[in-house]
Design an enzyme around this catalytic site. Sequence first.
Site, PDB file in Angstrom:
ATOM      1  N   ARG A 134       0.941  -1.296  -0.036  1.00 45.16           N
ATOM      2  CA  ARG A 134       0.008  -0.043  -0.066  1.00 45.16           C
ATOM      3  C   ARG A 134       0.956   1.220   0.019  1.00 45.16           C
ATOM      4  NH1 ARG A 134      -2.763  -3.251   3.548  1.00 45.16           N
ATOM      5  NH2 ARG A 134      -4.572  -4.194   2.556  1.00 45.16           N
ATOM      6  N   LYS A 156       2.537  11.299 -11.413  1.00 51.05           N
ATOM      7  CA  LYS A 156       1.882  10.213 -12.355  1.00 51.05           C
ATOM      8  C   LYS A 156       2.702   8.972 -12.513  1.00 51.05           C
ATOM      9  CE  LYS A 156      -1.601  13.038 -14.911  1.00 51.05           C
ATOM     10  NZ  LYS A 156      -2.005  13.402 -16.401  1.00 51.05           N
ATOM     11  N   GLU A 198       9.576  18.854 -25.436  1.00 47.71           N
ATOM     12  CA  GLU A 198       8.753  19.143 -24.191  1.00 47.71           C
ATOM     13  C   GLU A 198       9.137  20.461 -23.644  1.00 47.71           C
ATOM     14  OE1 GLU A 198       6.140  17.246 -23.485  1.00 47.71           O
ATOM     15  OE2 GLU A 198       6.498  15.315 -24.243  1.00 47.71           O
ATOM     16  N   LYS A 240       6.712  22.701 -14.661  1.00 44.13           N
ATOM     17  CA  LYS A 240       5.688  21.528 -14.535  1.00 44.13           C
ATOM     18  C   LYS A 240       5.482  21.746 -12.782  1.00 44.13           C
ATOM     19  CE  LYS A 240       4.533  16.978 -15.028  1.00 44.13           C
ATOM     20  NZ  LYS A 240       4.618  15.858 -15.559  1.00 44.13           N
ATOM     21  N   GLU A 250      -5.230  17.265 -12.230  1.00 38.81           N
ATOM     22  CA  GLU A 250      -5.850  17.352 -13.437  1.00 38.81           C
ATOM     23  C   GLU A 250      -7.534  17.412 -13.358  1.00 38.81           C
ATOM     24  OE1 GLU A 250      -4.293  15.171 -16.522  1.00 38.81           O
ATOM     25  OE2 GLU A 250      -5.548  15.833 -18.154  1.00 38.81           O
ATOM     26  N   ARG A 255      -3.699  21.562 -15.392  1.00 37.62           N
ATOM     27  CA  ARG A 255      -2.601  20.299 -15.683  1.00 37.62           C
ATOM     28  C   ARG A 255      -2.943  19.959 -17.323  1.00 37.62           C
ATOM     29  NH1 ARG A 255      -0.081  16.095 -11.850  1.00 37.62           N
ATOM     30  NH2 ARG A 255       1.363  15.067 -13.648  1.00 37.62           N
ATOM     31  N   ASN A 259      -1.002  19.043 -21.961  1.00 36.79           N
ATOM     32  CA  ASN A 259      -0.977  18.083 -23.279  1.00 36.79           C
ATOM     33  C   ASN A 259      -1.244  18.960 -24.408  1.00 36.79           C
ATOM     34  OD1 ASN A 259      -1.763  15.902 -21.673  1.00 36.79           O
ATOM     35  ND2 ASN A 259      -3.726  16.757 -21.183  1.00 36.79           N
ATOM     36  N   HIS A 262      -0.348  17.054 -27.705  1.00 31.24           N
ATOM     37  CA  HIS A 262      -0.296  15.962 -27.361  1.00 31.24           C
ATOM     38  C   HIS A 262      -1.542  15.015 -28.218  1.00 31.24           C
ATOM     39  CE1 HIS A 262       3.008  16.598 -24.721  1.00 31.24           C
ATOM     40  NE2 HIS A 262       3.177  15.294 -24.542  1.00 31.24           N
ATOM     41  N   HIS A 266      -0.472  12.176 -30.141  1.00 32.33           N
ATOM     42  CA  HIS A 266      -0.487  10.928 -29.821  1.00 32.33           C
ATOM     43  C   HIS A 266      -1.153  10.277 -31.095  1.00 32.33           C
ATOM     44  CE1 HIS A 266      -0.902  11.331 -25.163  1.00 32.33           C
ATOM     45  NE2 HIS A 266       0.310  11.078 -25.547  1.00 32.33           N
ATOM     46  N   HIS A 279       8.366   9.987 -28.953  1.00 28.82           N
ATOM     47  CA  HIS A 279       7.392  10.857 -28.352  1.00 28.82           C
ATOM     48  C   HIS A 279       7.431  12.253 -28.571  1.00 28.82           C
ATOM     49  CE1 HIS A 279       4.029  12.097 -25.655  1.00 28.82           C
ATOM     50  NE2 HIS A 279       4.881  12.631 -24.991  1.00 28.82           N
TER      51      HIS A 279
END
Length: 376
Positions: A134, A156, A198, A240, A250, A255, A259, A262, A266, A279
Amino acid sequence: MATPPARTIPVRTIHVRLPGEATDRSYEIACGSGLIDSVGGRVAADGARRAVVIADAAVAGSHAARVAASLAAAGAATTTLEVPSGESSKGVPMAGRLWAELAALAADRGTQIVAVGGGVVGDLAGFVAATFARGLPVWHVPTTLVAQVDSAIGGKTGINLEAGKNLVGAFWQPRGVVADIDTLATLPDREYISGLAEVVKYGMILDASFFAWLEGHAAELLAREPQALAWAVERSASLKAQVVEQDEREVSGLRAALNYGHTFGHAYETAAGYGRLLHGEAVAIGMARAARLAATLGRLDEAVVGRQDRLLASLQLPTTPAAAGAIEPATLITIMGRDKKSLHGRLRFVLPDAIGRVELVEGVDPAAVERVLSAP
Ligand SMILES: NC(=O)c1ccc[n+]([C@@H]2O[C@H](COP(=O)([O-])OP(=O)(O)OC[C@H]3O[C@@H](n4cnc5c(N)ncnc54)[C@H](O)[C@@H]3O)[C@@H](O)[C@H]2O)c1
Ligand SMILES: [Zn+2]
């Protein structure tokens, strides 16, 4: 003039302030040069009796070995677990293997996980740390540019399923991050340049003067000149961190600005087949398309589209989808409609209205998107 010795780069500390109701989850990001041997002392000061280094195989014998040595020198009983390089490690089988190894080591909450590698190892080790017993404390020692400016910050974590990337995960903030630019010296050019996309993103979404600084320092950045690189990492990481402080999960939409580029990116990444575009390369193409879409919708001055294209090109990043191969606009639109960031199939994009300012725009007309996608 000779390049100044790397140790003249000051070490900077960026604070990520996340006061919680029950526990304070704030932490520090140390960035600069010559930091790798300080990881052990930092982790030990955080109360580590034992440490498990989870290392990307590409850096296991180099950067991760130094981290492990510094942990041992600081008095932590240290074990290193090596993970094969590449996105395919970020899945259920490898998470299962790491859980089993932690169980065999009888890891408990007095054991700190120390992730050494790029975003793949950071996301994987962070997720394993979040879930084992946990939650074990985790430190990130990012060794790719993408990881130093993006994935190691913000908590994340996650793994991929057959059904999609990052489908299983958890928010799990690290205890600290140590971003040593010296570790980037061994990074292949293509990976390094991909990470610069980025960096450009941060300037474009949040900081016009950083964007202008990037325009003036493209050559130094390509040469990995330490002063320029240190500033690019520090500024990006702190931007960031600011976003994460204000919108950790988010929810407010802030946040989501991260993206930028992106949604298109993507789609190109997926349509080209994973592996064809890195990427950051896909994000560069995506940012070029997003700016073009913003101009098409009358939200952005044409001149800005050109400025961003020129900056990306000066960093040797692609601005047109040629590198993705021939892909039908309809295919890309279908993929974008399926994106977990689109709302009920309605197209939404993070679009700039000036350098340093973006907005989340909902329900964009598919015809406008198709026009932009049809451009060479
Ligand atoms: N959690 C987040 O917020 C977040 C944000 C962005 C990206 N990501 C994730 O990050 C991953 C991409 O990260 P990445 O671009 O760092 O890729 P990566 O971790 O695969 O690293 C890229 C390559 O560089 C190698 N490498 C790493 N460090 C090196 C070094 N110092 N010298 C030489 N080689 C080195 C790796 O073995 C790998 O082959 C993706 O899985 C993506 O989903 C997560
Ligand atoms: Zn990205």
